[in-house]
Enzyme design. Structure first.
Site, PDB file in Angstrom:
ATOM      1  N   HIS A   1      -2.226  19.893   6.646  1.00  0.00           N
ATOM      2  CA  HIS A   1      -1.719  21.158   7.202  1.00  0.00           C
ATOM      3  C   HIS A   1      -0.193  21.086   7.384  1.00  0.00           C
ATOM      4  O   HIS A   1       0.337  21.282   8.470  1.00  0.00           O
ATOM      5  CB  HIS A   1      -2.418  21.493   8.541  1.00  0.00           C
ATOM      6  CG  HIS A   1      -2.289  22.938   8.936  1.00  0.00           C
ATOM      7  ND1 HIS A   1      -3.243  23.604   9.664  1.00  0.00           N
ATOM      8  CD2 HIS A   1      -1.304  23.843   8.721  1.00  0.00           C
ATOM      9  CE1 HIS A   1      -2.853  24.860   9.878  1.00  0.00           C
ATOM     10  NE2 HIS A   1      -1.674  25.011   9.305  1.00  0.00           N
TER      11      HIS A   1
ATOM     12  N   ARG B   1      -6.507  28.833   5.721  1.00  0.00           N
ATOM     13  CA  ARG B   1      -7.219  28.252   6.855  1.00  0.00           C
ATOM     14  C   ARG B   1      -8.479  27.566   6.356  1.00  0.00           C
ATOM     15  O   ARG B   1      -9.129  28.041   5.408  1.00  0.00           O
ATOM     16  CB  ARG B   1      -7.617  29.332   7.868  1.00  0.00           C
ATOM     17  CG  ARG B   1      -6.477  29.839   8.738  1.00  0.00           C
ATOM     18  CD  ARG B   1      -5.968  28.770   9.711  1.00  0.00           C
ATOM     19  NE  ARG B   1      -4.906  29.273  10.567  1.00  0.00           N
ATOM     20  CZ  ARG B   1      -3.594  29.150  10.345  1.00  0.00           C
ATOM     21  NH1 ARG B   1      -3.177  28.510   9.260  1.00  0.00           N
ATOM     22  NH2 ARG B   1      -2.717  29.625  11.202  1.00  0.00           N
TER      23      ARG B   1
HETATM   24  P1  NDP Z   1      -0.005  38.708   5.917  1.00  0.00           P
HETATM   25  O1  NDP Z   1      -0.704  39.332   7.073  1.00  0.00           O
HETATM   26  O2  NDP Z   1       1.391  39.094   5.633  1.00  0.00           O
HETATM   27  O3  NDP Z   1      -0.837  38.982   4.577  1.00  0.00           O
HETATM   28  C1  NDP Z   1      -2.227  38.967   4.547  1.00  0.00           C
HETATM   29  C2  NDP Z   1      -2.708  39.493   3.204  1.00  0.00           C
HETATM   30  O4  NDP Z   1      -4.135  39.322   3.140  1.00  0.00           O
HETATM   31  C3  NDP Z   1      -2.435  40.991   3.017  1.00  0.00           C
HETATM   32  O5  NDP Z   1      -2.092  41.242   1.680  1.00  0.00           O
HETATM   33  C4  NDP Z   1      -3.796  41.626   3.321  1.00  0.00           C
HETATM   34  O6  NDP Z   1      -4.019  42.848   2.644  1.00  0.00           O
HETATM   35  C5  NDP Z   1      -4.733  40.571   2.790  1.00  0.00           C
HETATM   36  N1  NDP Z   1      -6.058  40.678   3.407  1.00  0.00           N
HETATM   37  C6  NDP Z   1      -6.402  40.480   4.704  1.00  0.00           C
HETATM   38  N2  NDP Z   1      -7.713  40.700   4.884  1.00  0.00           N
HETATM   39  C7  NDP Z   1      -8.215  41.018   3.675  1.00  0.00           C
HETATM   40  C8  NDP Z   1      -9.506  41.350   3.203  1.00  0.00           C
HETATM   41  N3  NDP Z   1     -10.564  41.382   4.019  1.00  0.00           N
HETATM   42  N4  NDP Z   1      -9.656  41.642   1.899  1.00  0.00           N
HETATM   43  C9  NDP Z   1      -8.587  41.627   1.067  1.00  0.00           C
HETATM   44  N5  NDP Z   1      -7.338  41.327   1.440  1.00  0.00           N
HETATM   45  C10 NDP Z   1      -7.150  41.018   2.732  1.00  0.00           C
HETATM   46  O7  NDP Z   1      -0.145  37.127   6.128  1.00  0.00           O
HETATM   47  P2  NDP Z   1       0.882  35.985   5.674  1.00  0.00           P
HETATM   48  O8  NDP Z   1       1.122  36.130   4.221  1.00  0.00           O
HETATM   49  O9  NDP Z   1       2.065  35.942   6.570  1.00  0.00           O
HETATM   50  O10 NDP Z   1       0.026  34.658   5.987  1.00  0.00           O
HETATM   51  C11 NDP Z   1      -1.202  34.404   5.364  1.00  0.00           C
HETATM   52  C12 NDP Z   1      -1.887  33.211   6.009  1.00  0.00           C
HETATM   53  O11 NDP Z   1      -1.278  31.993   5.614  1.00  0.00           O
HETATM   54  C13 NDP Z   1      -1.816  33.143   7.541  1.00  0.00           C
HETATM   55  O12 NDP Z   1      -2.763  34.000   8.151  1.00  0.00           O
HETATM   56  C14 NDP Z   1      -2.117  31.685   7.806  1.00  0.00           C
HETATM   57  O13 NDP Z   1      -3.509  31.509   7.992  1.00  0.00           O
HETATM   58  C15 NDP Z   1      -1.685  30.978   6.535  1.00  0.00           C
HETATM   59  N6  NDP Z   1      -0.565  30.050   6.784  1.00  0.00           N
HETATM   60  C16 NDP Z   1      -0.778  28.706   6.557  1.00  0.00           C
HETATM   61  C17 NDP Z   1       0.238  27.799   6.764  1.00  0.00           C
HETATM   62  C18 NDP Z   1       0.070  26.361   6.431  1.00  0.00           C
HETATM   63  O14 NDP Z   1       0.918  25.531   6.797  1.00  0.00           O
HETATM   64  N7  NDP Z   1      -0.960  25.959   5.719  1.00  0.00           N
HETATM   65  C19 NDP Z   1       1.568  28.221   7.280  1.00  0.00           C
HETATM   66  C20 NDP Z   1       1.694  29.662   7.419  1.00  0.00           C
HETATM   67  C21 NDP Z   1       0.645  30.536   7.199  1.00  0.00           C
HETATM   68  P3  NDP Z   1      -3.351  44.239   3.117  1.00  0.00           P
HETATM   69  O15 NDP Z   1      -1.861  44.000   3.153  1.00  0.00           O
HETATM   70  O16 NDP Z   1      -3.736  45.205   2.068  1.00  0.00           O
HETATM   71  O17 NDP Z   1      -3.880  44.550   4.480  1.00  0.00           O
HETATM   72  C1  OXD Z   2       0.808  29.106  10.537  1.00  0.00           C
HETATM   73  C2  OXD Z   2       0.463  27.707  10.319  1.00  0.00           C
HETATM   74  O1  OXD Z   2      -0.089  29.942  10.626  1.00  0.00           O
HETATM   75  O2  OXD Z   2       1.315  26.828  10.531  1.00  0.00           O
HETATM   76  O3  OXD Z   2       2.018  29.401  10.630  1.00  0.00           O
HETATM   77  O4  OXD Z   2      -0.638  27.402   9.878  1.00  0.00           O
END
Ligand code: NDP
Ligand code: OXD
Length: 314
Positions: free
Chosen positions: A277, A229
């Protein structure tokens, strides 16, 4: 049983993309589109949205659950009035994760294989052979966020021989990937990240995490990829770290303001690659099926997968 009502709360241009597949896949659902004609708020059972107008969701008195169109739910939870007791289900889909991993591999390889250098040489009609500075196995990739997408990207990069580690809140077991956990291990993780990829969810804890202090802990000439993001990145700090020669460049898919304004300096920075994006976009038919299945399960009283913890924000 009376038909359940699903309200689509998306920008007007997106509505047909979602209403078409939803109408075909879930003909028993009564589908309404926010902003299209008067709305009886008490009739809404479910909402499908990505960035609803702040304050709107709380006006729906009989709402049972909210489905996110994306994997990230920051656009929904950023509403201070979002009713946090209503289950919020995020979109988790293997194809979406695979496309995200693909984007990460593409941009790691573009950097590692010096593709921008060869693009410039081609533009000048110059035959500039150059050796790769080191082997992939000696190139350390660090992934901030080792969740659904981060873990898959890590494995894909490992398959290309990179030395991959991930950082998350809790420790992970991903074969072949070193796991760093929590604030105490962040510095050590950053110090071994020649290429840093951000795949964290945007929460109050992670907003602005890609800042001058973090960049200073990366090795000299490190490269940054932000595919999570725009709110994670302090744009001025990135430009300053590149212009000072500490970082070698960046690839950015997400921005604080989207669409990225035409006068934003990121567009024309010679060491920054900008994409709009598009790393992965939720496939409407797949998402429609996901929502239809979720509603059916909810109506049967079954528990749903991928319910967001509103306290953590992801
Ligand atoms: P998940 O919720 O599966 O994974 C999030 C990860 O971040 C987990 O490993 C979590 O740790 C870690 N995390 C969260 N907060 C913290 C913190 N404060 N400190 C350390 N680690 C942290 O998310 P996804 O993998 O499904 O997606 C990730 C992001 O990708 C989405 O939120 C979205 O913003 C972005 N995205 C972007 C897209 C694009 O087109 N550019 C498309 C799809 C997604 P733990 O497991 O230990 O809690
Ligand atoms: C998502 C995105 O969060 O498209 O899936 O950014």
């Amino acid at each position: 049983m009376a038909a359940k009502t699903l309200l689509l709360v998306v920008p007007p241009t997106w509505a047909p993309l979602w209403s078409g597949p939803l109408g075909e896949i879930a003909p028993d659902l009564r589908l309404l589109v926010h902003g299209r004609g008067p709305l009886a708020v008490e009739e809404v059972d479910y909402v499908l949205t990505f960035r609803p107008p702040h304050g709107f969701i709380r006006t729906l008195p009989n709402l049972k659950a909210v489905f996110s169109l994306g994997a990230g739910v920051d656009g929904i939870l950023s509403d201070p009035d979002y009713p946090r007791h209503i289950p919020l289900i995020r979109f988790v889909d293997h194809t979406l994760s695979r496309e995200m991993a693909q984007y990460c591999v593409l941009h790691v390889l573009m950097h590692y294989r010096m593709q921008r250098f060869f693009d410039r040489a081609q533009a000048e009609h110059k035959w500039r052979q150059a050796l790769l500075p080191k082997r992939a196995a000696d190139t350390r990739v660090g992934i901030l966020g080792l969740g659904e997408i981060g873990a898959l990207a890590a494995q894909r990069l490992r398959e290309w021989d990179f030395d991959v580690a991930g950082w998350s809140r809790t420790r992970k077991q991903v074969p072949g990937i070193e796991s760093f956990a929590g604030e105490d291990e962040l510095s050590a993780f950053l110090g071994r990240s020649d290429i840093l990829i951000c795949l964290l969810p945007l929460t109050p804890d992670t907003r602005g995490v890609l800042n001058a202090k973090l960049f200073a802990q990366l090795p000299k000439d490190a490269f940054v990829i932000n595919v999570a993001r725009g709110g994670h990145l302090v744009e001025e700090d990135l430009i300053a770290a590149i212009d000072s020669g500490h970082l070698s460049g960046a690839t950015l898919d997400v921005f604080n303001t989207e669409p990225l304004p035409e006068d934003n300096p990121l567009w024309s920075h010679p060491k920054i690659t900008v994409t709009p994006h598009i790393a992965a976009i939720s496939e409407p038919r797949v998402a429609a099926q996901y929502v239809a299945d979720g509603i059916a399960r909810f109506e049967r009283g079954e528990t749903l997968d991928n319910i967001v913890d509103p306290g953590r924000g992801y």
